[in-house]
Write an enzyme that holds these catalytic residues in place. Structure first.
Site, PDB file in Angstrom:
ATOM      1  CE1 TYR A  37     -27.150  33.912 -39.752  1.00 55.22           C
ATOM      2  CE2 TYR A  37     -25.633  32.304 -38.864  1.00 55.22           C
ATOM      3  CZ  TYR A  37     -26.901  32.666 -39.204  1.00 55.22           C
ATOM      4  OH  TYR A  37     -27.922  31.822 -38.978  1.00 55.22           O
ATOM      5  NE  ARG A 223     -29.030  41.543 -39.384  1.00 53.96           N
ATOM      6  CZ  ARG A 223     -29.429  40.257 -39.454  1.00 53.96           C
ATOM      7  NH1 ARG A 223     -30.642  39.907 -39.067  1.00 53.96           N
ATOM      8  NH2 ARG A 223     -28.609  39.312 -39.884  1.00 53.96           N
ATOM      9  CD  GLU A 265     -37.065  37.297 -41.599  1.00 60.46           C
ATOM     10  OE1 GLU A 265     -37.775  36.320 -41.360  1.00 60.46           O
ATOM     11  OE2 GLU A 265     -36.192  37.722 -40.807  1.00 60.46           O
TER      12      GLU A 265
END
Lengths: 346, 200
Positions: A37, A223, A265
């Site tokens: 992450y 992002r 995504e």
């Protein structure tokens, strides 16, 4: 511009696939051979021609099929689209953002004519030609957010900003990776992210929230996030998990190339001018392992990312049952050669 | 991982607001004990500006009722169920004025119901004083059929509406006053882990 909208399905016979152009259009998310992450927010600036970043709102060959799938989901479960009453101004802001973006980027497909509050919207791929009064909900066939997001790929959330926080107060969410708008509506930023493992401890959400609260009009950001999906299914909602969950047990070494999809995504955010709300768009892209393997750099890299993925993340993303089979399949497409930095094909 | 569930409200305990014009205290069952503890440290005259709405559930209901009444609140209402208590609360909140402080004490689903009524009239949840007492039972919304199942003490459990076997996800919605229940055997139907009594 040569966009040919395909007649394909995201359920039943699953005829979805990517043309060679759509493969090169795919927003591959891994800029190095491992993944963890990160806030990874960057300006939503125009990218290379033919990429998913060329225009602020990306329309691709799957447009018509995406919109058909959304209509099916909404017919079965109208609660996938909800909006708290104070969000109506933000809904109209969204109409303006999407109509202007789509008509400027794809004038052969979409036309917007504005004369004061008298607007005329033409959507040729979906056969829509509507005149309405901007700001007057009674002049549209659906509430404003629902009206325009039935015509735009990707899920959309409208985040209200107050008390130094962002609130998930509105959304059209029909192609989500395992979260429920109906459950999360009304929650604050950290509340709706509560089930995400690992990221809270390292302060990801503190930093992201601080950044988003300071967002300005005209400076959208984006992002990428990713997971994997079995079969090209857009509606991987928790609502229907009891219907699609068995897909995860159907992967075999022989069908990995066609069944297993990388799902990316492209999350883009805009500050809205009238409401001061933020649009959070979550545009999902699917690509089969067989299609990934047509770009040698991508298959090498995806193989290495999956091999080194922390187990908590694999579990959260629901990969555990088929992760090893996918790694084994990709290993045949990884000769061990070094990869160049960045996401673009070599 | 020991971090608290970030979507779940915290219940830091009741403390007296000395400036409130009306202290509206809503409690259920063992939650009455929190109100009695509050009384031990509240300033003089506190209960003359208080209304207590008591839902007398549980075995000690009548004992608590007597003790609460002895605090001599300006108003004392006893109601037989959560549903009737919430109906009364709704009515009281409809005419409540500025300077009203809301308190809620009892099980988590009960506090959740009080907060839902508060939300409906625009009271900021952060301004409500809360204390969790009694059972750890949970209200669960089935993410599939959206039905609420009350008094869940174990996971997995059977949805009272659609009959799916659900596990309890650590995710809480204040709007629904409920945790989320998700089908536990969606991937391999019938493959259900042993039932654990997690919320007695």
């Amino acid at each position: 511009m040569g966009l040919m909208f395909k007649d394909e399905t995201y359920r039943g016979d699953f005829t979805f696939y990517n043309s060679p152009e759509a493969i090169r259009h795919f927003p591959f998310p891994f800029h190095e051979d491992k993944y963890m992450y990160a806030v990874n927010i960057e300006p939503h600036a125009p990218g290379p021609k033919g990429s998913a970043y060329e225009f602020p709102i990306d329309v691709d060959e799957h447009y018509v099929a995406d919109m058909k799938d959304r209509a099916i989901v909404l017919a079965e479960d109208p609660l996938r689209c909800q909006s708290l009453p104070h969000m109506i101004t933000a809904e109209w802001d969204l109409v303006e953002l999407l109509m202007t973006s789509m008509s400027e980027a794809y004038p052969e497909h979409f036309t917007l004519t504005r004369n004061g509050d008298a607007w005329h919207w033409i959507n040729r791929p979906l056969g829509i030609d509507d005149e309405f009064t901007f700001g007057d909900t009674s002049t549209l066939r659906y509430p404003p957010m629902e009206y325009i997001t039935r015509q735009c790929q990707g899920d959309f959330c409208l985040l209200d900003q107050r008390d130094g926080d962002l609130w998930m107060d509105s959304g059209m969410v029909t192609s989500q990776a395992d979260w429920s708008l109906d459950f999360d509506i009304g929650m604050s930023f950290k509340e709706w992210h509560a089930p995400v493992p690992l990221a809270h401890e390292v302060g990801i959400f503190d930093r992201a929230l601080k950044f988003l609260l300071a967002m300005q009009i005209g400076r959208p950001v984006r992002r990428l996030n990713w997971t994997m999906t079995i079969n090209p299914r857009l509606d991987t909602s928790p609502e229907n998990y009891h219907k699609w969950g068995t897909d995860r047990t159907t992967v075999t070494p022989e069908n990995v190339g066609d069944k297993v999809h990388l799902r990316v995504e492209l999350q883009a955010l805009w500050r809205l001018p009238r409401s001061n709300a933020i649009v959070f768009s979550i545009r999902g892209y699917l690509i089969k392992m067989r299609e990934v393997a047509t770009i040698p750099k991508w298959s090498r890299r995806l193989h290495r990312v999956l091999k080194t993925l922390p187990p908590e993340l694999a579990a959260y993303k629901g990969l555990t049952r088929y992760q090893q089979m996918t790694i084994d399949w990709l290993a045949k497409h990884d000769d061990g050669a070094p990869t160049t930095p960045g996401v673009w094909p070599e | 991982m020991t971090e608290p569930m970030l979507s779940r409200p915290r219940y830091p305990g009741l403390s007296a607001d000395p400036h409130a014009k009306l202290n509206l205290i809503v409690c259920e069952g063992e939650g009455a004990g929190a109100v009695l503890d509050l009384a031990a440290k509240a300033p003089d005259g506190f209960f003359s500006r208080a209304a207590i709405l008591f839902c007398a559930t549980g075995a000690s209901g009548s004992t608590y009722q007597t003790k609460l009444e002895s605090l001599q609140p300006a108003n004392f209402w006893v109601l037989p169920s959560i549903a009737t208590a919430m109906f009364r609360l709704k009515g009281v909140l409809a005419t409540a004025t500025m300077g009203t402080r809301l308190y809620a004490a009892g099980t988590e689903p009960f506090i959740g119901s009080v907060l839902q009524e508060a939300l409906a009239v625009g009271i900021d949840f952060k301004s409500v004083f809360t204390e969790h007492r009694g059972s750890a039972k949970r209200r669960i919304q089935c993410v599939h059929c959206k039905g609420l199942t009350e008094d869940v003490t174990a996971s997995p459990f059977t949805c009272a509406h659609c009959g799916l076997t659900l596990f309890v996800r650590d995710h809480y919605s204040r709007r629904l006053g409920a945790f989320q229940g998700v089908c536990v055997d969606a991937e391999v139907p019938g493959e259900v882990p042993p039932v654990e009594e997690l919320y007695p």
